[in-house]
Design a protein around this motif. Sequence first.
Motif, PDB file in Angstrom:
ATOM      1  N   LEU A 126    -118.589   4.360 -39.005  1.00 49.05           N
ATOM      2  CA  LEU A 126    -119.047   2.929 -38.483  1.00 49.05           C
ATOM      3  C   LEU A 126    -118.172   2.821 -37.256  1.00 49.05           C
ATOM      4  N   PHE A 127    -116.909   3.348 -37.051  1.00 48.00           N
ATOM      5  CA  PHE A 127    -116.042   3.305 -35.950  1.00 48.00           C
ATOM      6  C   PHE A 127    -114.980   4.252 -35.965  1.00 48.00           C
ATOM      7  N   ARG A 128    -114.787   4.827 -34.658  1.00 45.83           N
ATOM      8  CA  ARG A 128    -113.642   5.861 -34.490  1.00 45.83           C
ATOM      9  C   ARG A 128    -113.066   5.172 -33.127  1.00 45.83           C
ATOM     10  N   GLY A 129    -111.602   5.108 -33.182  1.00 49.31           N
ATOM     11  CA  GLY A 129    -111.007   4.894 -31.937  1.00 49.31           C
ATOM     12  C   GLY A 129    -109.487   4.859 -32.034  1.00 49.31           C
ATOM     13  N   ASP A 130    -109.089   5.086 -30.611  1.00 46.02           N
ATOM     14  CA  ASP A 130    -107.568   5.138 -30.766  1.00 46.02           C
ATOM     15  C   ASP A 130    -107.129   3.751 -30.916  1.00 46.02           C
ATOM     16  N   THR A 131    -105.743   3.598 -31.478  1.00 50.33           N
ATOM     17  CA  THR A 131    -105.167   2.562 -31.792  1.00 50.33           C
ATOM     18  C   THR A 131    -103.863   2.336 -31.258  1.00 50.33           C
ATOM     19  N   GLY A 132    -103.354   1.229 -30.898  1.00 53.96           N
ATOM     20  CA  GLY A 132    -102.076   0.711 -30.381  1.00 53.96           C
ATOM     21  C   GLY A 132    -101.575  -0.107 -31.311  1.00 53.96           C
ATOM     22  N   THR A 133    -100.297  -0.530 -30.846  1.00 53.08           N
ATOM     23  CA  THR A 133     -99.260  -1.459 -31.640  1.00 53.08           C
ATOM     24  C   THR A 133     -99.072  -2.651 -30.815  1.00 53.08           C
ATOM     25  N   CYS A 134     -99.406  -3.786 -31.095  1.00 59.06           N
ATOM     26  CA  CYS A 134     -99.098  -4.986 -30.671  1.00 59.06           C
ATOM     27  C   CYS A 134     -97.780  -5.310 -30.185  1.00 59.06           C
ATOM     28  N   LYS A 135     -97.450  -5.626 -28.900  1.00 58.15           N
ATOM     29  CA  LYS A 135     -95.923  -5.782 -28.665  1.00 58.15           C
ATOM     30  C   LYS A 135     -95.591  -6.935 -29.271  1.00 58.15           C
ATOM     31  N   ARG A 136     -96.035  -7.780 -29.841  1.00 55.36           N
ATOM     32  CA  ARG A 136     -95.449  -8.922 -30.402  1.00 55.36           C
ATOM     33  C   ARG A 136     -95.496  -8.974 -31.879  1.00 55.36           C
ATOM     34  N   CYS A 137     -96.488  -8.582 -32.410  1.00 53.54           N
ATOM     35  CA  CYS A 137     -96.472  -8.637 -34.135  1.00 53.54           C
ATOM     36  C   CYS A 137     -96.364  -7.186 -34.695  1.00 53.54           C
ATOM     37  N   ARG A 138     -96.477  -6.171 -33.943  1.00 57.78           N
ATOM     38  CA  ARG A 138     -96.380  -4.712 -34.540  1.00 57.78           C
ATOM     39  C   ARG A 138     -97.556  -4.639 -35.107  1.00 57.78           C
ATOM     40  N   ALA A 139     -98.777  -5.237 -35.231  1.00 55.29           N
ATOM     41  CA  ALA A 139     -99.909  -4.610 -36.028  1.00 55.29           C
ATOM     42  C   ALA A 139    -100.441  -3.623 -35.125  1.00 55.29           C
ATOM     43  N   LYS A 140    -101.198  -2.576 -36.030  1.00 57.24           N
ATOM     44  CA  LYS A 140    -102.015  -1.564 -35.343  1.00 57.24           C
ATOM     45  C   LYS A 140    -103.355  -2.225 -35.192  1.00 57.24           C
TER      46      LYS A 140
END
Length: 164
Positions: A126-140
């Motif tokens: 259903l989904f495939r994509g690159d992830t990053g980490t939020c600068k504030r909360c560190r969530a992927k």
Amino acid sequence: MSLSRRNFLGLLRGGRTESAAKAPTPGTGKRASLAGLLRTLDARGPLPGGMAAGTMRSNGNCTACGACAKACATGALTLTGDSVRTLTFTPALCVACGACVKVCLPSVLSLSPASLESLAASPRVLFRGDTGTCKRCRAKTAALDENGLCPVCARKLHMLNDAS
């Protein structure tokens, strides 16, 4: 041992029933318990192996947060990967409970009745994509803005800036 429809629906709502407490469940956890109880249900006729109850659609705006995969009691939705996340749907495992649709905050997922394409037992991406980490909360997440913030943190900062 059998489980009535009323007891099964009560179990899905979070209640415990006498027969649910006595039902044999291999393993531990909610998924194993639900799988064990689904096997104890009396059926009026044979159900073809791999028959899907519903099919899942995605509008493409997935944030790869994983809430839907965590809410899926049968394992029909799985989120794998770390830097590249993949959300996979297995129609044969879906019982069309709608829990995944309810927890999806960006309203990416939609559940529809089973169709010919959903009868295939093979998983569908259903989904495939690159992830990053939020600068504030560190969530992927797969939905970082230009400042490197996830949608939740971006909204919070926007609300704070509007208040001042």
